[in-house]
Design a protein around this motif. Structure first.
Motif, PDB file in Angstrom:
ATOM      1  N   ASN A   1       4.748   4.447 -17.407  1.00 37.71           N
ATOM      2  CA  ASN A   1       3.747   4.601 -16.355  1.00 37.71           C
ATOM      3  C   ASN A   1       3.016   3.287 -16.102  1.00 37.71           C
ATOM      4  OD1 ASN A   1       4.279   7.307 -15.946  1.00 37.71           O
ATOM      5  ND2 ASN A   1       2.826   7.957 -17.505  1.00 37.71           N
TER       6      ASN A   1
ATOM      7  N   TYR B   1      -2.278   2.000 -12.300  1.00 37.78           N
ATOM      8  CA  TYR B   1      -2.597   1.675 -10.913  1.00 37.78           C
ATOM      9  C   TYR B   1      -4.068   1.335 -10.710  1.00 37.78           C
ATOM     10  CZ  TYR B   1       2.049   2.923  -9.380  1.00 37.78           C
ATOM     11  OH  TYR B   1       3.402   2.937  -9.181  1.00 37.78           O
ATOM     12  N   ASP B   2      -4.932   1.740 -11.647  1.00 39.14           N
ATOM     13  CA  ASP B   2      -6.355   1.462 -11.504  1.00 39.14           C
ATOM     14  C   ASP B   2      -6.789   0.222 -12.278  1.00 39.14           C
ATOM     15  OD1 ASP B   2      -6.612   3.766  -9.937  1.00 39.14           O
ATOM     16  OD2 ASP B   2      -6.821   5.021 -11.714  1.00 39.14           O
TER      17      ASP B   2
ATOM     18  N   ASP C   1       0.828  -1.216   0.000  1.00 38.68           N
ATOM     19  CA  ASP C   1       0.000   0.000   0.000  1.00 38.68           C
ATOM     20  C   ASP C   1       0.858   1.259   0.000  1.00 38.68           C
ATOM     21  OD1 ASP C   1      -2.236  -1.601   0.006  1.00 38.68           O
ATOM     22  OD2 ASP C   1      -2.577  -1.429   2.174  1.00 38.68           O
TER      23      ASP C   1
ATOM     24  N   ARG D   1       2.259   1.590  -3.540  1.00 34.16           N
ATOM     25  CA  ARG D   1       1.188   1.934  -4.479  1.00 34.16           C
ATOM     26  C   ARG D   1       0.810   3.414  -4.349  1.00 34.16           C
ATOM     27  NH1 ARG D   1      -2.901  -1.040  -7.023  1.00 34.16           N
ATOM     28  NH2 ARG D   1      -2.298  -2.907  -5.887  1.00 34.16           N
ATOM     29  N   ALA D   2       0.816   3.949  -3.139  1.00 34.41           N
ATOM     30  CA  ALA D   2       0.436   5.344  -2.909  1.00 34.41           C
ATOM     31  C   ALA D   2       1.408   6.321  -3.561  1.00 34.41           C
ATOM     32  CB  ALA D   2       0.341   5.614  -1.411  1.00 34.41           C
ATOM     33  N   GLN D   3       2.642   5.894  -3.808  1.00 31.04           N
ATOM     34  CA  GLN D   3       3.626   6.776  -4.441  1.00 31.04           C
ATOM     35  C   GLN D   3       3.400   6.932  -5.938  1.00 31.04           C
ATOM     36  OE1 GLN D   3       7.645   5.875  -3.345  1.00 31.04           O
ATOM     37  NE2 GLN D   3       7.032   5.328  -1.272  1.00 31.04           N
ATOM     38  N   ARG D   4       2.697   5.979  -6.545  1.00 31.35           N
ATOM     39  CA  ARG D   4       2.334   6.021  -7.969  1.00 31.35           C
ATOM     40  C   ARG D   4       3.556   6.273  -8.867  1.00 31.35           C
ATOM     41  NH1 ARG D   4      -2.973   5.337  -7.906  1.00 31.35           N
ATOM     42  NH2 ARG D   4      -3.530   5.953  -9.986  1.00 31.35           N
TER      43      ARG D   4
ATOM     44  N   SER E   1      -0.632  -3.744 -14.957  1.00 27.40           N
ATOM     45  CA  SER E   1      -1.037  -3.320 -13.614  1.00 27.40           C
ATOM     46  C   SER E   1       0.167  -3.310 -12.673  1.00 27.40           C
ATOM     47  CB  SER E   1      -2.120  -4.262 -13.078  1.00 27.40           C
ATOM     48  OG  SER E   1      -1.582  -5.553 -12.868  1.00 27.40           O
ATOM     49  N   PHE E   2      -0.037  -2.770 -11.491  1.00 32.34           N
ATOM     50  CA  PHE E   2       1.017  -2.623 -10.483  1.00 32.34           C
ATOM     51  C   PHE E   2       1.318  -3.934  -9.768  1.00 32.34           C
ATOM     52  CE2 PHE E   2       1.605  -2.267  -5.878  1.00 32.34           C
ATOM     53  CZ  PHE E   2       2.843  -1.657  -5.823  1.00 32.34           C
TER      54      PHE E   2
ATOM     55  N   ALA F   1       8.242  -0.484  -7.643  1.00 30.82           N
ATOM     56  CA  ALA F   1       6.996  -0.578  -8.396  1.00 30.82           C
ATOM     57  C   ALA F   1       7.312  -1.087  -9.793  1.00 30.82           C
ATOM     58  CB  ALA F   1       6.329   0.795  -8.481  1.00 30.82           C
TER      59      ALA F   1
END
Length: 94
Positions: free
Chosen positions: A31, A34-35, A16, A19-22, A43-44, A66
């Motif tokens: 890129n 993430y969604d 988590d 993931r929050a750092q994107r 995907s991540f 990531a």
């Protein structure tokens, strides 16, 4: 009997946090979606810079990166990318 450490709270917290750092994919630089659904190749996923099979730490944030699911899967347990070598051309025309 111990369970899978990737199902535990410390690992989920690390996922988590990352993931929050994107961040973009550390392997290819593009890129990350993430969604996207977790099964999608772009995907991540959490990747380990030092593979666990080679002594890397599962829960060390300094070892967490990531990555796209595709990049993480294709990398396997290599620590650096294999060099892309252009095919050799013949020195003479036959």
């Amino acid at each position: 009997m111990a369970g899978n450490p990737r199902n535990g709270r410390p690992y989920r917290r690390l996922v988590d946090w990352l993931r929050a750092q994107r961040l973009p994919c550390w392997w290819c630089g593009h890129n990350i979606g993430y969604d996207l659904d977790a099964r999608h190749p772009l995907s991540f996923t959490l990747d380990h810079a030092q593979p666990l099979s080679k002594g890397g730490s599962l829960l060390d944030p300094a070892n967490a990166r990531a990555a796209h699911r595709r990049c993480n899967s294709s990398r396997g347990n290599r620590t650096r990318p294999s060099p892309k070598v252009a095919p050799q051309r013949a020195s003479r025309r036959w």
